[in-house]
Structure formats: structure tokens, C-alpha cells
Scaffold this motif. Structure first.
Motif, short mmCIF file in Angstrom:
data_model
loop_
_atom_site.label_atom_id
_atom_site.label_comp_id
_atom_site.label_asym_id
_atom_site.label_seq_id
_atom_site.Cartn_x
_atom_site.Cartn_y
_atom_site.Cartn_z
N LYS A 23 37.79 26.49 35.42
CA LYS A 23 37.71 27.86 34.93
C LYS A 23 37.67 28.86 36.08
O LYS A 23 38.38 29.87 36.08
CB LYS A 23 36.48 28.04 34.04
CG LYS A 23 36.35 29.44 33.47
CD LYS A 23 35.10 29.60 32.64
CE LYS A 23 35.10 30.99 32.07
NZ LYS A 23 33.91 31.71 32.24
N TRP A 26 41.09 28.89 37.79
CA TRP A 26 42.06 29.60 36.95
C TRP A 26 41.86 31.11 37.04
O TRP A 26 42.82 31.86 37.15
CB TRP A 26 41.93 29.12 35.50
CG TRP A 26 43.03 29.67 34.64
CD1 TRP A 26 42.92 30.65 33.71
CD2 TRP A 26 44.40 29.28 34.65
NE1 TRP A 26 44.14 30.88 33.13
CE2 TRP A 26 45.07 30.05 33.70
CE3 TRP A 26 45.12 28.33 35.38
CZ2 TRP A 26 46.42 29.93 33.44
CZ3 TRP A 26 46.47 28.20 35.12
CH2 TRP A 26 47.11 29.00 34.16
N GLU A 27 40.64 31.58 37.03
CA GLU A 27 40.35 33.01 37.15
C GLU A 27 40.78 33.54 38.51
O GLU A 27 41.33 34.64 38.62
CB GLU A 27 38.86 33.27 36.91
CG GLU A 27 38.45 33.11 35.46
CD GLU A 27 36.95 33.19 35.24
OE1 GLU A 27 36.18 33.19 36.23
OE2 GLU A 27 36.53 33.23 34.07
N ASN A 30 44.51 33.76 38.49
CA ASN A 30 44.91 34.87 37.63
C ASN A 30 44.77 36.20 38.36
O ASN A 30 45.66 37.05 38.32
CB ASN A 30 44.07 34.85 36.35
CG ASN A 30 44.62 35.79 35.30
OD1 ASN A 30 45.79 36.13 35.30
ND2 ASN A 30 43.75 36.21 34.39
N ILE A 31 43.66 36.39 39.04
CA ILE A 31 43.43 37.62 39.80
C ILE A 31 44.46 37.76 40.92
O ILE A 31 45.04 38.83 41.13
CB ILE A 31 41.99 37.67 40.35
CG1 ILE A 31 41.01 37.86 39.20
CG2 ILE A 31 41.83 38.77 41.39
CD1 ILE A 31 39.55 37.67 39.58
N ALA A 34 47.88 38.45 39.33
CA ALA A 34 47.88 39.75 38.66
C ALA A 34 48.04 40.88 39.68
O ALA A 34 48.77 41.84 39.43
CB ALA A 34 46.61 39.94 37.85
N ASN A 37 51.58 40.86 40.74
CA ASN A 37 52.36 41.37 39.63
C ASN A 37 52.24 42.89 39.57
O ASN A 37 53.22 43.60 39.37
CB ASN A 37 51.89 40.72 38.32
CG ASN A 37 52.81 41.02 37.17
OD1 ASN A 37 54.00 41.18 37.34
ND2 ASN A 37 52.23 41.08 35.98
#
Length: 179
Positions: A23, A26-27, A30-31, A34, A37
Motif C-alpha cells: 500500500k 503503491w501510494e 502514484n504520487i 501523478a 502527469n
């Protein structure tokens, strides 16, 4: 956790060293993605807002706008059709003011497809009128600079003045015609 770590490249693994659960990994991923992105979104939006047609052919300009809109859509920030039309129009020069007024003053919004067709047609008209004026300028320059010794020939002209060119035959009056 082992699947995330085994499927990540070395550059990604550096950001996950010391993280203790899938978890948390994954966070962190993602950060990281992101923010990349978000930077891409800002870059593509800025390119879209500042793109100018300049000397590009209209079809190339429209393709660049479409590519930027497609890139934004691919990162989750699609541009609606009416905004795409506005981006296209905002990058045009003063020679397109007639088209811009026509498209923006319609009661019904102009579709992107219609705007493309109108702009391509208008560009063709501009090229035709430029070609006509350029040909006229060239012809005018030839008329003023070549004078009587012009290389223009008039078919079946007066035999007494053959080789003297179009102007000699055209403006000679009655001389040499037996009148």
C-alpha cells in the motif's frame, strides 16, 4: 509487494527503497507518476495556448492542435470541441480575421470539423489570390522593365518588325504597314 518491486525499473525502485508495504509503495508510485502527469498536462496546455500558425500550412497547424488535444486526452484532461475551435482560432494571424469573426459570431456553435473545412478553404482562397497578385506583379514588372526589346513575341506580327518583340509590333502605329 514483491510483484510491485519486481515489475519496476531501477529508476522507480530508488523511490521505493525502505517502504514496508505494498500500500505504501503503491501510494509513493502514484504520487511520483501523478506529479509527472501534472507536469505533462501543464506542458501540453501551455503548448496549446501558445501555438501560432505563422508560416505553417493550415493542415500542419490543425494537425499540431489535434495532436496536443489528443495528448491532453491521453493523460485524462480532454479539451471539449468548442474549446478546441477557440484554440485553433486564437493561433491565427490577422489575415484570418474575417474567418474568425464569421465562426465566432454564429448562432449555432461551429463544430471542429466545420472550422477545419472553412479554414482550409479560406487558405486555398488566400493562396489563389496571392498567386494572382504575384503573377500580376511579375507581369507588371516585365511590362515596365523589358520595353520595346522585349522577348515577348506576337504570333503572325508584322513581318517588317519581326524580332523586335511584342511592344514594337503593338505600338508601331501605321508605320511600315503600307498605309
Amino acid at each position: 509487494m514483491s510483484w510491485l518491486l519486481s515489475s519496476s525499473s531501477e529508476s522507480i525502485l530508488v523511490g521505493t527503497v525502505g517502504l514496508e508495504s505494498s500500500k505504501v509503495i503503491w501510494e509513493a508510485l502514484n504520487i511520483a507518476f501523478a506529479s509527472q502527469n501534472g507536469a505533462k498536462v501543464m506542458q501540453h496546455k501551455l503548448q496549446l495556448q501558445t501555438l501560432k500558425k505563422g508560416n505553417m500550412p493550415m493542415s500542419e497547424y490543425l494537425n499540431k492542435i489535434k495532436s496536443l488535444c489528443d495528448l491532453l486526452t491521453s493523460v485524462g484532461h480532454g479539451i471539449d470541441e468548442s474549446d478546441q475551435v477557440l484554440h485553433v482560432l486564437s493561433g491565427l494571424g490577422a489575415e484570418y480575421n474575417h474567418v474568425i469573426v464569421s465562426v465566432t459570431s454564429r448562432l449555432e456553435p461551429c463544430s471542429l470539423r466545420e472550422a477545419h473545412a472553412i479554414l482550409l478553404s479560406y487558405e486555398n482562397r488566400l493562396e489563389l489570390s496571392d498567386g494572382i497578385s504575384t503573377a500580376g506583379e511579375i507581369f507588371s514588372v516585365n511590362l515596365t522593365t523589358q520595353g520595346p526589346s522585349s522577348t515577348f513575341r506576337r504570333g503572325g506580327g508584322n513581318q517588317n518588325h519581326r524580332g523586335r518583340g511584342f511592344y514594337a509590333n503593338q505600338f508601331q502605329g501605321n508605320r511600315g504597314r503600307g498605309a
